[in-house]
Design a protein around this motif. Structure first.
Motif, PDB file in Angstrom:
ATOM      1  N   LYS A 110      16.472  47.963  63.047  1.00  0.00           N
ATOM      2  CA  LYS A 110      17.505  48.036  62.012  1.00  0.00           C
ATOM      3  C   LYS A 110      17.932  49.480  61.772  1.00  0.00           C
ATOM      4  N   GLY A 111      16.950  50.364  61.692  1.00  0.00           N
ATOM      5  CA  GLY A 111      17.241  51.775  61.461  1.00  0.00           C
ATOM      6  C   GLY A 111      18.011  52.406  62.605  1.00  0.00           C
ATOM      7  N   LYS A 112      17.634  52.061  63.842  1.00  0.00           N
ATOM      8  CA  LYS A 112      18.321  52.628  65.009  1.00  0.00           C
ATOM      9  C   LYS A 112      19.771  52.153  65.096  1.00  0.00           C
ATOM     10  N   VAL A 113      19.978  50.873  64.830  1.00  0.00           N
ATOM     11  CA  VAL A 113      21.345  50.331  64.856  1.00  0.00           C
ATOM     12  C   VAL A 113      22.178  50.961  63.738  1.00  0.00           C
ATOM     13  N   ALA A 114      21.576  51.135  62.569  1.00  0.00           N
ATOM     14  CA  ALA A 114      22.285  51.769  61.452  1.00  0.00           C
ATOM     15  C   ALA A 114      22.678  53.200  61.814  1.00  0.00           C
ATOM     16  N   ASP A 115      21.794  53.923  62.482  1.00  0.00           N
ATOM     17  CA  ASP A 115      22.110  55.293  62.930  1.00  0.00           C
ATOM     18  C   ASP A 115      23.333  55.287  63.852  1.00  0.00           C
ATOM     19  N   LEU A 116      23.344  54.361  64.791  1.00  0.00           N
ATOM     20  CA  LEU A 116      24.457  54.281  65.744  1.00  0.00           C
ATOM     21  C   LEU A 116      25.763  53.954  65.032  1.00  0.00           C
ATOM     22  N   MET A 117      25.666  53.131  63.997  1.00  0.00           N
ATOM     23  CA  MET A 117      26.865  52.762  63.239  1.00  0.00           C
ATOM     24  C   MET A 117      27.438  53.959  62.488  1.00  0.00           C
ATOM     25  N   PHE A 118      26.559  54.688  61.809  1.00  0.00           N
ATOM     26  CA  PHE A 118      27.018  55.765  60.932  1.00  0.00           C
ATOM     27  C   PHE A 118      27.459  57.017  61.681  1.00  0.00           C
ATOM     28  N   ALA A 119      26.722  57.380  62.709  1.00  0.00           N
ATOM     29  CA  ALA A 119      26.993  58.678  63.339  1.00  0.00           C
ATOM     30  C   ALA A 119      27.249  58.603  64.832  1.00  0.00           C
ATOM     31  N   GLY A 120      27.213  57.423  65.397  1.00  0.00           N
ATOM     32  CA  GLY A 120      27.367  57.297  66.839  1.00  0.00           C
ATOM     33  C   GLY A 120      28.700  57.775  67.371  1.00  0.00           C
TER      34      GLY A 120
END
Length: 405
Positions: free
Chosen positions: A298-308
């Protein structure tokens, strides 16, 4: 009678006059009922028939007039509520005219084109340039698609030429390279139940982005994470296809993201990474016995969403329901493009759209139909996914597979 007038005075004088006119007409009809009764009684042959005629006419007419009055009051109250909503929306947008009043629609006229309407706004000298910058908000407030705007006979009014959304044909979503939707593509959430066309849309979206990047001479690398190991099985022999081991694909893309995040070098010459995560909820639920891993993903996907996007990484997440448990930072806040295929429940709409845009979701969507919401443009568009022949689909898959490592 007095109570009715007191209620109606709270609306406005015109509506009070409308109701009072109805009451006058209703009283005339009521007092004239005797002529109808006398005529019907003259045809009666028994005392019972006479009593039945009196009861039916009196009760029936009283009930009918009461129902008409209730319907009239409800209609007028709804109209008042519509005006209040319009005023509140204009206040939120901050559109005021020269009289320091929030602008409102004076009247609606038929346009020259089929289904076209003209909304006449009392904009009183507000520059057209300012009105055009507020176009997405006006479309949302009035539930319309604006064609263009121009001053009326004077600069006191602005005519908005538009089509009510309920009369719009769905926009055809097809694979091509000339599409404003891809101009600044950030991330996407694709939601839809089984049979809605969700996977078919995601497939085309992936091909559409890859084709666009290739046309713009960008180097692209595609990752597909399909935990169900079914919908994209045609790519199973490609290096960047992750089926049962879908979490490894997410970890790999996140590694690239972290490396670029910690690297001060420019991203301009680096590959654009496209990561498609199919059936995200299924993937997380398969990790239900391992909460630590679940939270990690969940955290990794959220990172990709916000700053990818700033690191040239595009992420597409597909699932049946965008429940809050899958997006701890909020689904609406994470995704810049939201695609809702088929019919979406009220609970889902509350999670994915704001109040103004929820009002625009009115149609029943058969398979292949849905809505596209572009967060940056505050734009909601009803779409229909184009059908592609198997030959073209195979060619598209070949094009995608060549960019999978």
């Amino acid at each position: 009678m007095k109570k009715i007038k007191q209620v109606m005075k709270k609306i406005n004088i015109i509506k009070v006059l409308i109701v009072e006119l109805y009451l006058v007409v209703a009283q005339l009809i009521w007092h004239s009922r005797g002529y109808v009764i006398d005529y019907m009684v003259s045809k009666a042959t028994t005392e019972l028939q006479i009593k039945m005629i009196n009861a039916v006419v009196n009760i029936g007419l009283a009930l009918l007039l009461t129902l008409i009055l209730i319907a009239l009051i409800i209609t007028l109250k709804r109209h008042k509520k519509g005006i209040k909503n319009e005023e509140k929306s204009m206040k939120d947008v901050g559109l005021k005219n020269d009289n320091d009043e929030y602008i409102k629609c004076k009247r609606t006229l038929d346009g020259l084109e089929v289904n076209q309407k003209i909304y006449e706004l009392d904009a009183k000298h507000i520059p057209l340039e300012i009105m055009r910058t507020k176009q997405p908000y006006l479309e949302s407030i009035y539930n319309i698609k604006i064609d263009y705007m121009e001053y009326g006979k004077t600069t006191e009014t602005i005519n908005v030429y538009c089509t009510p959304r309920k009369l719009l044909k769905p926009t055809l979503f097809e694979v091509n390279i000339n599409d404003h939707f891809l101009d600044d593509f950030l991330s996407a959430l694709v939601v839809g139940s089984t049979g809605s066309g969700k996977t078919y849309f995601g497939h085309q979206l992936l091909g559409k982005i890859v084709l666009n990047k290739y046309h713009n001479k960008e180097d692209v690398e595609v990752f597909i994470c399909d935990r169900k190991n079914e919908d994209y099985i045609q790519f199973k022999n490609c290096p960047n296809y992750y089926g049962i081991n879908a979490i490894d694909g997410i970890r790999k893309v996140h590694e690239i993201f972290t490396e670029r995040l910690n690297n001060d070098e420019s991203n301009e010459k680096k590959k654009t990474i496209i990561c498609l995560i199919e059936e995200y909820a299924l993937l997380l639920n398969s990790l239900s016995l391992d909460k630590k891993t679940q939270e990690e993903i969940k955290g990794k996907v959220a990172d990709l969403m916000f700053a990818g996007r700033s690191k040239k990484i595009i992420t597409i997440v597909s699932l049946q329901r965008a429940d809050a448990e899958y997006f701890p930072r909020g689904a609406k806040e994470q995704f810049k493009n939201i695609i809702m295929m088929g019919n979406i429940s009220k609970i889902q709409l509350d999670m994915l759209l704001d109040e103004e845009h929820k009002k625009q979701v009115t149609e029943n969507n058969p398979q292949g139909y849905g809505y596209l919401y572009e967060y940056g443009n505050r734009k909601l568009t009803r779409i229909k996914v184009a059908e592609i022949s198997q030959e073209k689909l195979d060619a598209l898959d070949t094009f995608i597979s060549r960019r999978m490592g």
